[in-house]
Scaffold this active site. Sequence first.
Site, short mmCIF file in Angstrom:
data_model
loop_
_atom_site.label_atom_id
_atom_site.label_comp_id
_atom_site.label_asym_id
_atom_site.label_seq_id
_atom_site.Cartn_x
_atom_site.Cartn_y
_atom_site.Cartn_z
N GLU A 13 35.56 53.17 27.61
CA GLU A 13 35.61 52.92 26.16
C GLU A 13 34.42 53.53 25.47
O GLU A 13 34.52 54.10 24.40
CB GLU A 13 35.54 51.42 25.89
CG GLU A 13 36.74 50.64 26.16
CD GLU A 13 36.43 49.21 25.78
OE1 GLU A 13 36.92 48.79 24.74
OE2 GLU A 13 35.68 48.55 26.51
N ASP A 217 45.76 42.00 32.24
CA ASP A 217 46.34 41.27 33.38
C ASP A 217 46.66 39.85 32.92
O ASP A 217 46.30 39.46 31.82
CB ASP A 217 45.34 41.25 34.55
CG ASP A 217 44.02 40.63 34.15
OD1 ASP A 217 43.11 41.37 33.75
OD2 ASP A 217 43.90 39.38 34.18
N1 ADE Z 1 38.79 40.57 32.00
C1 ADE Z 1 40.00 41.13 32.20
N2 ADE Z 1 40.78 40.36 32.97
C2 ADE Z 1 40.04 39.27 33.28
C3 ADE Z 1 40.27 38.13 34.07
N3 ADE Z 1 41.43 37.97 34.71
N4 ADE Z 1 39.27 37.21 34.18
C4 ADE Z 1 38.10 37.39 33.55
N5 ADE Z 1 37.81 38.46 32.81
C5 ADE Z 1 38.78 39.40 32.66
#
Ligand code: ADE
Length: 254
Positions: A13, A217
């Site tokens: 980024e 995610d």
């Molecule tokens: N950043 C992106 N995904 C995450 C997750 N699953 N836990 C903590 N920080 C994150």
Amino acid sequence: MNPIAIVAAMHEELAALLAAMPDEHRVRVAGREFWLGHLHGQPVVAVLSRIGKVAAATTATVLLERFRARAIVFTGVAGGLAPNVAVGDVVVATRLLQHDLDASPIFPKYEVPLTGHARFATDTAISDALAAVTARLLRKPAALLGQTVVDDFGLAAPKLHRGLLVSGDRFVSTAAESAALRRDLPDALAVEMEGAAVAQVCHDYGVPFAAVRTISDRADDAAHADFTRFVAAVASRYSLALIDAWLRTLAVPA
Ligand code: ADE
């Protein structure tokens, strides 16, 4: 005029942002590289936060003390928690809380001792403006990412969410842990590792703060799959496009 600070959580980024700054130059403080320059006529300082709450708080303090940032905007990725927050969606935070802070029974769970706050509010004007440009960008994801990326990641109809973002010093990567967070904090939209720390520092200094995170995610057992590819192909492009679009909306200082 004092600069706007753009804090990126990921190298990709920051690289995209620097490439868009015509006059960037680097100042090294506390082992971090702060990039000073202009974007759309706005003085900007851009920096990688590094990962976790302490790293983010150090970065924020340097931005305020050394570079006199007039606002801090955090961009990066987060794991979706609320049932309707899907990979490829974007969250613009209204409030941030540290989900791993618990000084009970001396203080209420989640409260930052001696502040009286657990949830730190973001700046309404900046957050509204970021939400407006994000909503516009998400209407045509293929224009930004290309049809192949949209198809590969199933991003045909990404959504904008606004609400609570929670931060803690752990990458949440099991279904059991994300279920526990959902149970304890039912209004949390997504989880990451820095935002609430920066919100607390900005609160202490009385400087506006905003956070915008792309969902990479679902904070479950599959959280690590495709993470790197997603960051490069989707999140870093969203971040650049929406920061770019937001800065264009601001009046250029005389
Ligand atoms: N950043 C992106 N995904 C995450 C997750 N699953 N836990 C903590 N920080 C994150």
